[in-house]
Design an enzyme around this catalytic site. Structure first.
Site, PDB file in Angstrom:
ATOM      1  N   ASN A   9      36.454  58.534  57.476  1.00 24.33           N
ATOM      2  CA  ASN A   9      35.456  59.263  56.685  1.00 24.33           C
ATOM      3  C   ASN A   9      36.198  59.978  55.559  1.00 24.33           C
ATOM      4  O   ASN A   9      36.870  60.968  55.799  1.00 24.33           O
ATOM      5  CB  ASN A   9      34.735  60.275  57.599  1.00 24.33           C
ATOM      6  N   LYS A  11      35.016  61.584  53.134  1.00 17.96           N
ATOM      7  CA  LYS A  11      34.305  62.788  52.672  1.00 17.96           C
ATOM      8  C   LYS A  11      34.237  62.802  51.124  1.00 17.96           C
ATOM      9  O   LYS A  11      34.193  61.742  50.502  1.00 17.96           O
ATOM     10  CB  LYS A  11      34.952  64.055  53.232  1.00 17.96           C
ATOM     11  N   HIS A  96      26.533  64.018  60.410  1.00 16.41           N
ATOM     12  CA  HIS A  96      27.857  64.650  60.478  1.00 16.41           C
ATOM     13  C   HIS A  96      27.663  66.168  60.499  1.00 16.41           C
ATOM     14  O   HIS A  96      26.754  66.695  59.847  1.00 16.41           O
ATOM     15  CB  HIS A  96      28.705  64.234  59.266  1.00 16.41           C
ATOM     16  N   GLU A  98      29.082  68.472  59.007  1.00 14.11           N
ATOM     17  CA  GLU A  98      29.079  69.108  57.685  1.00 14.11           C
ATOM     18  C   GLU A  98      27.710  68.976  57.020  1.00 14.11           C
ATOM     19  O   GLU A  98      27.282  69.869  56.286  1.00 14.11           O
ATOM     20  CB  GLU A  98      30.202  68.507  56.811  1.00 14.11           C
ATOM     21  N   GLU A 168      32.088  64.760  68.061  1.00 16.10           N
ATOM     22  CA  GLU A 168      32.946  65.525  67.162  1.00 16.10           C
ATOM     23  C   GLU A 168      32.745  67.019  67.400  1.00 16.10           C
ATOM     24  O   GLU A 168      31.842  67.625  66.803  1.00 16.10           O
ATOM     25  CB  GLU A 168      32.592  65.197  65.708  1.00 16.10           C
ATOM     26  N   GLY A 174      38.817  69.049  60.979  1.00 18.05           N
ATOM     27  CA  GLY A 174      39.570  69.569  59.836  1.00 18.05           C
ATOM     28  C   GLY A 174      40.379  70.816  60.158  1.00 18.05           C
ATOM     29  O   GLY A 174      40.881  71.485  59.255  1.00 18.05           O
ATOM     30  N   SER A 214      40.347  66.063  64.046  1.00 20.30           N
ATOM     31  CA  SER A 214      41.793  66.163  63.872  1.00 20.30           C
ATOM     32  C   SER A 214      42.575  65.054  64.584  1.00 20.30           C
ATOM     33  O   SER A 214      43.635  65.305  65.155  1.00 20.30           O
ATOM     34  CB  SER A 214      42.291  67.546  64.319  1.00 20.30           C
TER      35      SER A 214
HETATM   36  C1  PEP Z   1      35.460  64.049  60.370  1.00 20.03           C
HETATM   37  O1  PEP Z   1      35.310  64.258  59.192  1.00 20.03           O
HETATM   38  O2  PEP Z   1      34.553  63.469  60.991  1.00 20.03           O
HETATM   39  C2  PEP Z   1      36.698  64.478  61.019  1.00 20.03           C
HETATM   40  C3  PEP Z   1      36.819  64.262  62.289  1.00 20.03           C
HETATM   41  O3  PEP Z   1      37.652  65.076  60.223  1.00 20.03           O
HETATM   42  P1  PEP Z   1      39.202  65.407  60.619  1.00 20.03           P
HETATM   43  O4  PEP Z   1      39.755  64.148  61.235  1.00 20.03           O
HETATM   44  O5  PEP Z   1      39.835  65.757  59.343  1.00 20.03           O
HETATM   45  O6  PEP Z   1      39.154  66.521  61.613  1.00 20.03           O
END
Ligand code: PEP
Length: 252
Positions: A9, A11, A96, A98, A168, A174, A214
């Site tokens: 992803n 973003k 997601h 976000e 998630e 992040g 992460s």
């Molecule tokens: C994500 O954006 O779904 C995500 C898991 O980001 P990161 O791997 O940076 O934590």
């Protein structure tokens, strides 16, 4: 046997030139991808068409990070499933955290988007996960179950099995603080039991469940080798071809 899906992803990162560069770097490495792994990248909307064209004939799939649930109409600034289908997009990330957090995406909207993606044969990656407060107050299962039940509401069993679920935990996205492999697998197992409650165990066994939060080359192996985890949704580490490759090849 369920497939393993490693998805990147991107973003709100990479303009068209940067997207093409990264996609081409990955494509050049694709001969060394683990053959048991399906690889997906989700660039921003402005790069989708160019990346999809550049990856023509490649094993790398291309997905969107979001879409509207309507086919067309007066929805300024939105992109429809019809438009995504028109450029050959195969996957779309839905719900997601976000989007839930910054764009007020509710479970009801998520449900509409899932139904709409399925109508166009675009595979949705449904994101679910709890906040830190919810985990610290032992409300993570209740939270995720609620998200799952609302997301799958009114979806036929034959469609339900096409949905990929990404667990998630919001506190791990992040932040550099990933869930332990045990926490991730326990929740993936729990999500499978929720699907089983809704559709039966046969259907639940077919659902691909990813972990996201992460994921990095140094922790991917341990997390992704867990029995109920079928891949990863990767943010930050998907922006560098060499790091993403190491995650794709976690089992090698
Ligand atoms: C994500 O954006 O779904 C995500 C898991 O980001 P990161 O791997 O940076 O934590």
């Amino acid at each position: 046997m369920r497939k393993i899906l490693i998805a990147g992803n991107w973003k709100m990162n990479n303009d068209v030139d940067e997207s093409l560069k990264l996609a081409q770097e990955l494509s050049a490495l694709s001969d060394s991808f683990d053959k048991n792994v399906e690889v997906l990248i989700c660039p921003p909307f402005t790069s989708l068409y160019a990346v999809k064209r550049a990856l023509h004939g490649s094993v790398i799939k291309v997905g969107a990070q979001n879409m509207h649930y309507e086919d067309k109409g007066a929805y300024t600034g939105e992109v429809s499933p019809l438009m995504l289908k028109g450029i050959g997009i195969e996957y779309v990330i839905i719900g997601h955290s976000e989007r839930r957090q910054y764009f007020n995406e509710t479970d009801e909207i998520v449900n509409k988007k899932l139904k709409s993606a399925l109508r166009y044969d675009i595979i949705p990656i449904l994101c679910v996960g709890e906040t830190l407060e919810q985990r610290e107050s032992n409300a993570e299962r209740e939270t995720v179950k609620n998200q799952i039940f609302k997301a799958f509401d009114g979806i036929e069993p034959s469609d339900a099995e096409k949905i990929t679920v990404a667990y998630e935990p919001i506190w791990a996205i992040g932040t550099g603080r990933n869930a332990t492999s045990q926490q991730a697998n326990e929740m993936a197992e729990f999500i499978r039991s929720c699907i089983s409650e809704l559709y039966g165990s046969e259907q639940a066994d077919k659902i691909v469940i990813q972990y996201g939060g992460s994921v990095k080359p140094d922790n991917a192996g341990e997390t992704l080798c867990q029995p109920d985890i079928d891949g990863a949704l990767v943010g930050g580490a998907s922006l560098k071809a060499d790091e993403f490759l190491k995650i794709i090849n976690y089992a090698k």
